[in-house]
Design a protein around this motif. Structure first.
Motif, PDB file in Angstrom:
ATOM      1  N   GLU A  89      39.948  20.062 -16.507  1.00  0.00           N
ATOM      2  CA  GLU A  89      39.001  19.726 -15.450  1.00  0.00           C
ATOM      3  C   GLU A  89      37.565  19.965 -15.953  1.00  0.00           C
ATOM      4  O   GLU A  89      37.233  21.066 -16.406  1.00  0.00           O
ATOM      5  CB  GLU A  89      39.267  20.570 -14.212  1.00  0.00           C
ATOM      6  N   LEU A  90      36.700  18.940 -15.863  1.00  0.00           N
ATOM      7  CA  LEU A  90      35.326  19.012 -16.395  1.00  0.00           C
ATOM      8  C   LEU A  90      34.261  18.919 -15.313  1.00  0.00           C
ATOM      9  O   LEU A  90      33.084  18.698 -15.613  1.00  0.00           O
ATOM     10  CB  LEU A  90      35.108  17.881 -17.415  1.00  0.00           C
TER      11      LEU A  90
ATOM     12  N   ILE B 267      56.825  20.138 -29.034  1.00  0.00           N
ATOM     13  CA  ILE B 267      56.552  18.749 -28.676  1.00  0.00           C
ATOM     14  C   ILE B 267      55.044  18.516 -28.734  1.00  0.00           C
ATOM     15  O   ILE B 267      54.249  19.459 -28.651  1.00  0.00           O
ATOM     16  CB  ILE B 267      57.092  18.407 -27.277  1.00  0.00           C
ATOM     17  N   ILE B 268      54.661  17.268 -28.906  1.00  0.00           N
ATOM     18  CA  ILE B 268      53.254  16.862 -28.932  1.00  0.00           C
ATOM     19  C   ILE B 268      52.908  16.249 -27.581  1.00  0.00           C
ATOM     20  O   ILE B 268      53.566  15.297 -27.143  1.00  0.00           O
ATOM     21  CB  ILE B 268      52.978  15.861 -30.062  1.00  0.00           C
ATOM     22  N   VAL B 269      51.887  16.802 -26.919  1.00  0.00           N
ATOM     23  CA  VAL B 269      51.486  16.290 -25.609  1.00  0.00           C
ATOM     24  C   VAL B 269      50.011  15.895 -25.667  1.00  0.00           C
ATOM     25  O   VAL B 269      49.216  16.491 -26.406  1.00  0.00           O
ATOM     26  CB  VAL B 269      51.710  17.343 -24.502  1.00  0.00           C
ATOM     27  N   PRO B 270      49.610  14.896 -24.920  1.00  0.00           N
ATOM     28  CA  PRO B 270      48.209  14.459 -24.936  1.00  0.00           C
ATOM     29  C   PRO B 270      47.318  15.393 -24.115  1.00  0.00           C
ATOM     30  O   PRO B 270      47.768  16.061 -23.184  1.00  0.00           O
ATOM     31  CB  PRO B 270      48.264  13.063 -24.310  1.00  0.00           C
ATOM     32  N   ILE B 271      46.039  15.428 -24.493  1.00  0.00           N
ATOM     33  CA  ILE B 271      45.023  16.165 -23.738  1.00  0.00           C
ATOM     34  C   ILE B 271      44.145  15.154 -23.025  1.00  0.00           C
ATOM     35  O   ILE B 271      43.614  14.231 -23.645  1.00  0.00           O
ATOM     36  CB  ILE B 271      44.166  17.054 -24.663  1.00  0.00           C
TER      37      ILE B 271
ATOM     38  N   SER C 136      41.052  26.707 -21.225  1.00  0.00           N
ATOM     39  CA  SER C 136      42.412  27.103 -21.643  1.00  0.00           C
ATOM     40  C   SER C 136      43.367  25.918 -21.516  1.00  0.00           C
ATOM     41  O   SER C 136      43.504  25.324 -20.428  1.00  0.00           O
ATOM     42  CB  SER C 136      42.907  28.268 -20.789  1.00  0.00           C
ATOM     43  N   THR C 137      44.026  25.593 -22.601  1.00  0.00           N
ATOM     44  CA  THR C 137      45.007  24.492 -22.555  1.00  0.00           C
ATOM     45  C   THR C 137      46.300  24.936 -21.873  1.00  0.00           C
ATOM     46  O   THR C 137      46.997  24.122 -21.259  1.00  0.00           O
ATOM     47  CB  THR C 137      45.328  24.012 -23.979  1.00  0.00           C
ATOM     48  N   GLU C 138      46.640  26.224 -21.980  1.00  0.00           N
ATOM     49  CA  GLU C 138      47.886  26.708 -21.359  1.00  0.00           C
ATOM     50  C   GLU C 138      47.806  26.629 -19.847  1.00  0.00           C
ATOM     51  O   GLU C 138      48.766  26.255 -19.179  1.00  0.00           O
ATOM     52  CB  GLU C 138      48.167  28.142 -21.807  1.00  0.00           C
ATOM     53  N   GLN C 139      46.658  26.974 -19.293  1.00  0.00           N
ATOM     54  CA  GLN C 139      46.497  26.894 -17.842  1.00  0.00           C
ATOM     55  C   GLN C 139      46.444  25.453 -17.356  1.00  0.00           C
ATOM     56  O   GLN C 139      46.764  25.162 -16.195  1.00  0.00           O
ATOM     57  CB  GLN C 139      45.228  27.631 -17.424  1.00  0.00           C
ATOM     58  N   ALA C 140      46.038  24.543 -18.237  1.00  0.00           N
ATOM     59  CA  ALA C 140      45.936  23.130 -17.857  1.00  0.00           C
ATOM     60  C   ALA C 140      47.221  22.354 -18.130  1.00  0.00           C
ATOM     61  O   ALA C 140      47.267  21.153 -17.853  1.00  0.00           O
ATOM     62  CB  ALA C 140      44.781  22.481 -18.606  1.00  0.00           C
ATOM     63  N   LEU C 141      48.252  23.027 -18.669  1.00  0.00           N
ATOM     64  CA  LEU C 141      49.511  22.349 -18.973  1.00  0.00           C
ATOM     65  C   LEU C 141      50.251  22.040 -17.675  1.00  0.00           C
ATOM     66  O   LEU C 141      50.456  22.924 -16.830  1.00  0.00           O
ATOM     67  CB  LEU C 141      50.369  23.229 -19.877  1.00  0.00           C
TER      68      LEU C 141
END
Length: 387
Positions: A345-346, A298-302, A358-363
């Motif tokens: 988180e920035l 699936i496509i998810v937004p960042i 990491s995108t996986e940790q932010a999912l």
């Protein structure tokens, strides 16, 4: 076998247990209703249609399956039209307040039964016609016409005077409810089954007609032959005074919640409960439990969170991520794709200094029934600058 059983138990959720419980209750109510009513034809018809649909899908019978899929509304409508009387009986029984009647059969009713039996026997000896209605659990209002409200105590002189040939209401029926004479001079619906009432009069036809519409018990005395007959469940049965007393005792004792829940015996209740639970579990395994594992991307937004008000993420920046999930078909059916996002988180990012996140940790918002197999990109390099 044991390993598969353990896997099955581990995958059962609270919602699945509740689902099985509700289906078990519905199947149990249906079995009890079909068992205690002469409406098994409705159950047989539904079972045959269900078996035909399953067989058509298994043998890949395209035309038959298409007829079921596109004609299901017509099929249901036809069943309702054909079995409307039986369906109405079931609904009336379920919603009737008589299901809420408490307690067991009162021993004081024995004296009332003796009074009724003695009165009926006296009417039969004198060949005086009589028609007495004892309601069951289903409402009678829509089946009866006319009537005079009495609400009197039951006594032999009163019953004999009501059915005396010179009495104005002797041709009608008497309603006895809760050990009281509630109404007299009632008109009952006539049966169209002439084969069962052949050689009998209008009273027998009316008694049979009411017993076909509901679960009431009707007692008839023939003025031509001086016989006593009971009508119940669409059947006429000739009895003697002793048989009438036994029949009334059994019928009145059955009109309590305790007997409704007990059924004919404890073994019958346990058997139907076990059969209902087994069938519900089988249906859940066949249609709800999925052993096959699926994989979908699936496509998810960042999204970028907690960035200072006068800072922006430098271009190019990643806007979407491809997430590959693994799980059962049931888990994917309840998946809300719009709720899943990659939230970076920035707040710790420094101006002009690249930072890898990491995108996986932010999912976020991935159901526990699904696992993440892959996410692209796995890392996002973020550089912020002033506006």
């Amino acid at each position: 076998m044991r390993r598969h059983l353990n896997e099955l138990i581990e995958q059962i959720r609270l919602a699945d247990a509740l689902d099985i419980g509700i289906v078990t209750l519905l199947i149990y109510v249906g079995l009890v209703w079909l068992r205690h009513r002469s409406t098994q034809s409705l159950g047989v018809m539904i079972a045959l249609l269900a078996a035909l649909y399953v067989l058509a899908g298994w043998l890949e019978m395209y035309l038959t399956t298409m007829i079921f899929q596109y004609g299901i509304i017509a099929i249901l409508f036809s069943i309702i039209v054909i079995f409307q009387q039986d369906i109405r009986h079931g609904i009336e029984r379920l919603v009737s307040s008589r299901w809420l009647r408490q307690g067991t059969h009162d021993s004081s009713d024995s004296g009332i039964i003796d009074t009724i039996v003695e009165s009926v026997a006296a009417l039969a000896r004198d060949q005086i016609g009589a028609l007495i209605v004892f309601p069951g659990r289903e409402p009678l209002t829509r089946h009866m016409r006319g009537g005079v409200l009495v609400d009197a105590e039951i006594s032999e002189p009163l019953l004999l005077s009501i059915f005396h040939p010179q009495s104005p209401g002797h041709d009608g029926a008497v309603l006895i409810e809760d050990s009281r004479i509630r109404q007299l001079s009632l008109h009952l619906p006539l049966s169209s089954n002439l084969t069962k009432v052949q050689g009998s009069g209008t009273r027998h036809t009316a008694a049979l007609g009411l017993s076909e519409c509901c679960d009431a018990l009707v007692v008839v005395v023939s003025e031509e032959r001086g016989t006593i007959t009971t009508a119940h469940g669409g059947e006429l049965t000739e009895v003697d005074p002793a048989g009438l007393a036994q029949r009334l005792e059994q019928f009145l004792a059955s009109q309590t919640v305790t007997n409704d829940l007990r059924g004919e015996s404890g073994w019958d209740r346990w058997f139907m409960g076990f059969a209902s639970l087994s069938l519900a579990v089988l249906l859940w395994i066949l249609f709800a439990y999925q052993t096959a594992t699926l994989q979908r991307t699936i496509i998810v937004p960042i999204e970028y969170r907690n960035l200072a008000a006068d800072w922006v993420v430098a271009e190019p920046r990643s806007s979407y991520a491809e997430v590959t999930l693994v799980g059962s078909d049931k888990a994917f059916k309840i998946l809300d794709v719009s709720a899943i996002t990659v939230s970076l988180e920035l707040e710790d990012v420094q101006l002009g200094i690249p930072k890898r996140l990491s995108t996986e940790q932010a999912l976020t918002n991935v159901p526990s029934e699904l696992s993440v197999n892959e996410i692209v990109p796995r890392w996002v390099d973020v550089i912020v600058r002033k506006k």
